[in-house]
Design a protein around this motif. Structure first.
Motif, PDB file in Angstrom:
ATOM      1  N   SER A 117     -42.077 146.162 -33.077  1.00  0.00           N
ATOM      2  CA  SER A 117     -40.651 145.919 -32.878  1.00  0.00           C
ATOM      3  C   SER A 117     -40.319 144.566 -32.259  1.00  0.00           C
ATOM      4  CB  SER A 117     -40.062 147.059 -32.040  1.00  0.00           C
ATOM      5  OG  SER A 117     -38.685 147.023 -32.150  1.00  0.00           O
ATOM      6  N   SER A 119     -38.526 142.567 -33.780  1.00  0.00           N
ATOM      7  CA  SER A 119     -37.136 142.303 -34.184  1.00  0.00           C
ATOM      8  C   SER A 119     -36.150 142.851 -33.159  1.00  0.00           C
ATOM      9  CB  SER A 119     -36.853 142.876 -35.575  1.00  0.00           C
ATOM     10  OG  SER A 119     -37.018 144.275 -35.598  1.00  0.00           O
ATOM     11  N   GLU A 151     -29.560 144.989 -37.537  1.00  0.00           N
ATOM     12  CA  GLU A 151     -30.567 145.249 -38.580  1.00  0.00           C
ATOM     13  C   GLU A 151     -29.957 145.962 -39.786  1.00  0.00           C
ATOM     14  OE1 GLU A 151     -34.574 145.775 -37.720  1.00  0.00           O
ATOM     15  OE2 GLU A 151     -34.422 145.168 -35.626  1.00  0.00           O
ATOM     16  N   ASP A 163     -36.098 151.686 -31.888  1.00  0.00           N
ATOM     17  CA  ASP A 163     -36.590 150.414 -31.355  1.00  0.00           C
ATOM     18  C   ASP A 163     -35.663 149.852 -30.285  1.00  0.00           C
ATOM     19  OD1 ASP A 163     -38.380 150.858 -33.353  1.00  0.00           O
ATOM     20  OD2 ASP A 163     -37.793 149.142 -34.589  1.00  0.00           O
TER      21      ASP A 163
END
Ligand code: ADP
Ligand code: MG
Length: 372
Positions: A117, A119, A151, A163
């Motif tokens: 994760s 991102s 996202e 996440d």
């Protein structure tokens, strides 16, 4: 560090990557998850700007810098890494918050694309920074939803909330038991070292093409199964056995079975951890992997090799983590055995011609916070 914008930051905010101990592909099914934050984090040095410009730079090799007007941000306007930090400003503005320009410099040691994760670490660090600098006063669940919108709506990947909630909600020394139906959670002590154990992360460095399409397809299958069963989500199924019998034999039934059994495994792991029995979670991890390999079909040869080799070397349990089709696996091993397990996995990978894996030990670390 070339390409970095030169500016005086107003502060530095850090948000960690995560390892999900158990509860995979359950978040978007309103189910249970149990992540820990890892020590690796994205650090965002952020300065407020008064001219409405957004300047972005990252120390990650090959990352281009950009300079855009915040008012011009729209889904599709940016591709690549800059979509994550820019998406935070877009999502906040889309939600009606008064947010202007910023200089943002990212420095992250979360392995990118390894299922840990990176991102969300990036977007959560930026969300926390912008919230504070623009005095928005948003709570962490609201910030997680903003980072999720980055996202789903700006980058275009239909992720759940795991996440972001993990990065923003985890507490050092604990796993975060989260019910994704109502986003209520509790911190569960997770002391591997105290139990004489280590949680070894094996980054397979594999990334198969199915990642995005496979994820969306699994998610659609779960929604279809819920529709056939007449419930809003698979979480609302009261009698999993009856529901499985009612679903047509085939992929849909197997996808649903993974979700039902995985939710039950999370509850058992939480119970074991609360009782202080870390060793007892091993078989649940291994069962989770088998379920993802056989029922959810999101494993791959590299992940199976990592898991099987770790178990063959005496790991108490092992499973793939993250979306699947590559990325990382975790193995619960006796402290002092992680070197031997890593060496065995390395050899097994070399023997099969896979890229060399990377290893580190995951220790439950702190969630997102201001660090400078
Ligand atoms: P994961 O979150 O599992 O690491 P994702 O595919 O969701 O994998 O996110 C990886 C993407 O996040 C990268 O392709 C990149 O666009 C962005 N990213 C993450 N960390 C950084 C960083 N330090 N600098 C630039 N971009 C990053
Ligand atoms: Mg990600």
């Amino acid at each position: 560090m070339s390409g970095f914008v030169d500016f005086a930051a107003d502060g530095v905010w850090a948000a960690p990557g995560r390892v999900n101990v158990i509860g995979e592909h359950t978040d978007y099914n309103n189910g249970f998850v149990l992540p820990i934050a890892i020590p690796q984090s994205a650090r965002a040095s952020v300065g407020r700007r008064t001219d409405g410009r957004l300047r972005l730079a990252s120390s990650h090799p090959g990352s281009e810098s950009v300079d855009v007007a915040v008012a011009d941000l729209a889904p599709g306007a940016l591709t690549g890494w800059t979509a994550y930090p820019a998406g935070v400003l877009w999502a906040l503005r889309a939600a009606g918050h008064r947010v202007g320009g910023a200089d943002i410099r990212i420095d992250s040691d979360v392995p990118v694309g390894a299922g840990l994760s990176s991102s969300a670490a990036l977007s959560c660090a930026v969300a926390l920074a912008v919230d504070e600098l623009y005095e928005l006063g948003l709570d962490r669940v609201s910030l997680a939803r903003i980072a999720q919108r980055v996202e789903t709506d700006f980058v275009g990947v239909p992720v759940g909330l795991l996440d972001q909630m993990a990065s923003l909600g985890c507490v050092e020394g604990h796993a975060y038991f989260l019910d994704c139906r109502d986003l209520t959670g509790s911190q569960v002590p997770f002391d591997c070292a105290g139990a004489g154990l280590s949680l070894l992360v094996i980054d397979t460095r594999a990334q198969h093409e199915l990642v995005d399409g496979g994820y969306a397809e699994r998610r659609a299958s779960c929604e279809e199964a819920a529709r056939l069963l007449g419930v809003p989500s698979l979480r609302e199924v009261a009698d999993p056995d009856a529901a499985l019998a009612a679903l047509p034999d085939g992929p849909l039934r197997r996808r649903a079975r993974h979700v039902f059994t995985e939710n039950a495994r999370v509850l058992r792991v939480v119970e074991a951890l609360r009782a202080g029995d870390v060793r007892a979670i091993g078989p649940e991890l291994t069962a989770s992997h088998a379920s993802m390999r056989d029922d959810y079909t999101i494993s791959c040869p590299e992940l199976d090799t990592a898991v099987d080799t770790a178990l063959g070397e005496g790991a108490l349990g092992a499973r793939l983590v993250g979306g699947g089709f590559g990325g990382s696996a975790i193995a619960l091993v006796d402290a002092g055995r992680s070197g031997a397990v890593a060496a065995a996995v390395e050899m097994a990978f070399a023997a099969r011609g896979f890229a060399a894996p990377r290893f580190f030990e995951a220790v439950p670390a702190a969630g997102a916070r201001r660090v400078g």
